[in-house]
Scaffold this active site. Structure first.
Site, PDB file in Angstrom:
ATOM      1  N   LEU A 171      44.365  -0.616  24.924  1.00 20.85           N
ATOM      2  CA  LEU A 171      43.373  -1.494  24.319  1.00 20.85           C
ATOM      3  C   LEU A 171      42.064  -1.280  25.067  1.00 20.85           C
ATOM      4  O   LEU A 171      42.064  -1.096  26.290  1.00 20.85           O
ATOM      5  CB  LEU A 171      43.793  -2.969  24.426  1.00 20.85           C
ATOM      6  CG  LEU A 171      44.952  -3.437  23.546  1.00 20.85           C
ATOM      7  CD1 LEU A 171      45.312  -4.881  23.880  1.00 20.85           C
ATOM      8  CD2 LEU A 171      44.608  -3.310  22.067  1.00 20.85           C
ATOM      9  N   ASP A 172      40.947  -1.320  24.339  1.00 23.87           N
ATOM     10  CA  ASP A 172      39.646  -1.202  24.990  1.00 23.87           C
ATOM     11  C   ASP A 172      39.510  -2.257  26.082  1.00 23.87           C
ATOM     12  O   ASP A 172      40.106  -3.338  25.998  1.00 23.87           O
ATOM     13  CB  ASP A 172      38.510  -1.416  23.981  1.00 23.87           C
ATOM     14  CG  ASP A 172      38.567  -0.455  22.811  1.00 23.87           C
ATOM     15  OD1 ASP A 172      39.118   0.641  22.982  1.00 23.87           O
ATOM     16  OD2 ASP A 172      38.057  -0.821  21.738  1.00 23.87           O
ATOM     17  N   THR A 173      38.685  -1.963  27.061  1.00 25.47           N
ATOM     18  CA  THR A 173      38.457  -2.925  28.139  1.00 25.47           C
ATOM     19  C   THR A 173      37.967  -4.260  27.589  1.00 25.47           C
ATOM     20  O   THR A 173      38.362  -5.330  28.069  1.00 25.47           O
ATOM     21  CB  THR A 173      37.430  -2.363  29.142  1.00 25.47           C
ATOM     22  OG1 THR A 173      37.899  -1.101  29.622  1.00 25.47           O
ATOM     23  CG2 THR A 173      37.246  -3.308  30.315  1.00 25.47           C
ATOM     24  N   ASP A 174      37.134  -4.222  26.548  1.00 24.33           N
ATOM     25  CA  ASP A 174      36.575  -5.449  25.976  1.00 24.33           C
ATOM     26  C   ASP A 174      37.485  -6.097  24.939  1.00 24.33           C
ATOM     27  O   ASP A 174      37.117  -7.121  24.353  1.00 24.33           O
ATOM     28  CB  ASP A 174      35.219  -5.156  25.326  1.00 24.33           C
ATOM     29  CG  ASP A 174      34.158  -4.793  26.348  1.00 24.33           C
ATOM     30  OD1 ASP A 174      34.306  -5.206  27.513  1.00 24.33           O
ATOM     31  OD2 ASP A 174      33.193  -4.098  25.983  1.00 24.33           O
ATOM     32  N   THR A 175      38.650  -5.509  24.690  1.00 23.30           N
ATOM     33  CA  THR A 175      39.592  -6.047  23.704  1.00 23.30           C
ATOM     34  C   THR A 175      40.748  -6.732  24.420  1.00 23.30           C
ATOM     35  O   THR A 175      41.283  -6.211  25.402  1.00 23.30           O
ATOM     36  CB  THR A 175      40.131  -4.923  22.803  1.00 23.30           C
ATOM     37  OG1 THR A 175      39.042  -4.321  22.106  1.00 23.30           O
ATOM     38  CG2 THR A 175      41.127  -5.468  21.785  1.00 23.30           C
TER      39      THR A 175
END
Length: 250
Positions: free
Chosen positions: A114-118
């Site tokens: 998962l993206d860091t911001d997700t």
């Protein structure tokens, strides 16, 4: 999944005893299920009481549901918080998945990223074959995301998403999409896709003119995040694991 199962000296166990020790039902009810033709082993219905199986290798189904094999593997659900990098180490010193599982003795792999911001649902395991298959695009395991985006989403935009959007690295198939809430300046949408390309949901929604403000993955295949708090872990249930093993042919 580790369960304490008492096997015989030959490493095998009577099928009805295995079912009972695995929590399927009482020993008597397990025998009845066998006699009723509700139990399969390696694709064959087994009705003979006393049949012995290897609990580590036998593929067992009860009333169509897969019973996970006995193993030393662990299968975990993590609610990854925003700001955590989906790796086990980071040269930049950012917070990683290993910080969230520091008390686990196993060497764990993450299934995809998962993206860091997700935020949201991430599977962790020490079963390398399982991790590889779950993340491989050929098995088309569906992932469900909920995104808060800028602007009011129209029915036309949802139709555009469902018709297929082409990004720089190829087309994206959106299996399902529905608007959960909308207002003049923002909307909340649920999307179901089966791909795991880098930042694919963010790029997809950017492409149709609605940049993502917040993004969370709420389901991975049939597994739901539910009320699991951010940064917390739980083990997959036998039923959940059985469903995933069926999805990827294990």
């Amino acid at each position: 999944m580790t369960r304490e199962i008492a096997v015989d000296d030959d490493g095998q166990i009577r099928l009805q005893k295995l079912l009972a020790q695995s929590g399927v039902a009482s020993r008597r009810r397990c025998e009845e299920l066998m006699l009723e033709g509700e139990v399969e082993v390696d694709g064959e219905v087994v009705t003979r009481l006393g049949t012995k199986v290897d609990p580590r290798t036998a593929v067992i189904k009860v009333s169509g549901k897969r019973l996970p094999p006995i193993s030393d593997h662990v299968y975990l659900v993590l609610n990854k918080p925003r700001g955590v990098v989906s790796t086990m180490s980071d040269p930049q010193g950012r917070r990683t998945l290993s910080d969230l599982v520091a008390d686990r003795p196993e060497r764990l792999f993450h299934v995809g990223r998962l993206d860091t911001d997700t935020s949201g649902l991430l599977l962790l395991t020490n079963d390398g074959d399982f991790a590889h298959r779950m993340a491989h695009p050929s098995f088309e395991v569906e992932k469900t995301y909920v995104a808060e985006v800028a602007g009011r989403l129209s029915k036309g935009t949802v139709a555009e998403l469902l018709a297929g959007v082409t990004l720089d690295d190829g087309p994206v198939e959106v299996r399902r999409a529905r608007v959960i809430d909308t207002s003049a300046d923002k909307s909340i949408i649920e999307l179901v896709i089966h791909e795991g390309r880098n930042r694919i949901v963010r790029r997809l929604l950017d492409q149709v003119g609605h940049p993502v403000r917040q993004l969370s993955r709420t389901k991975f295949g049939p597994i739901e995040l539910g009320t699991l708090a951010g940064g917390r872990l739980r083990e997959l249930s036998d039923d959940e694991l059985g469903q995933l093993l069926e999805l990827v042919g294990l």
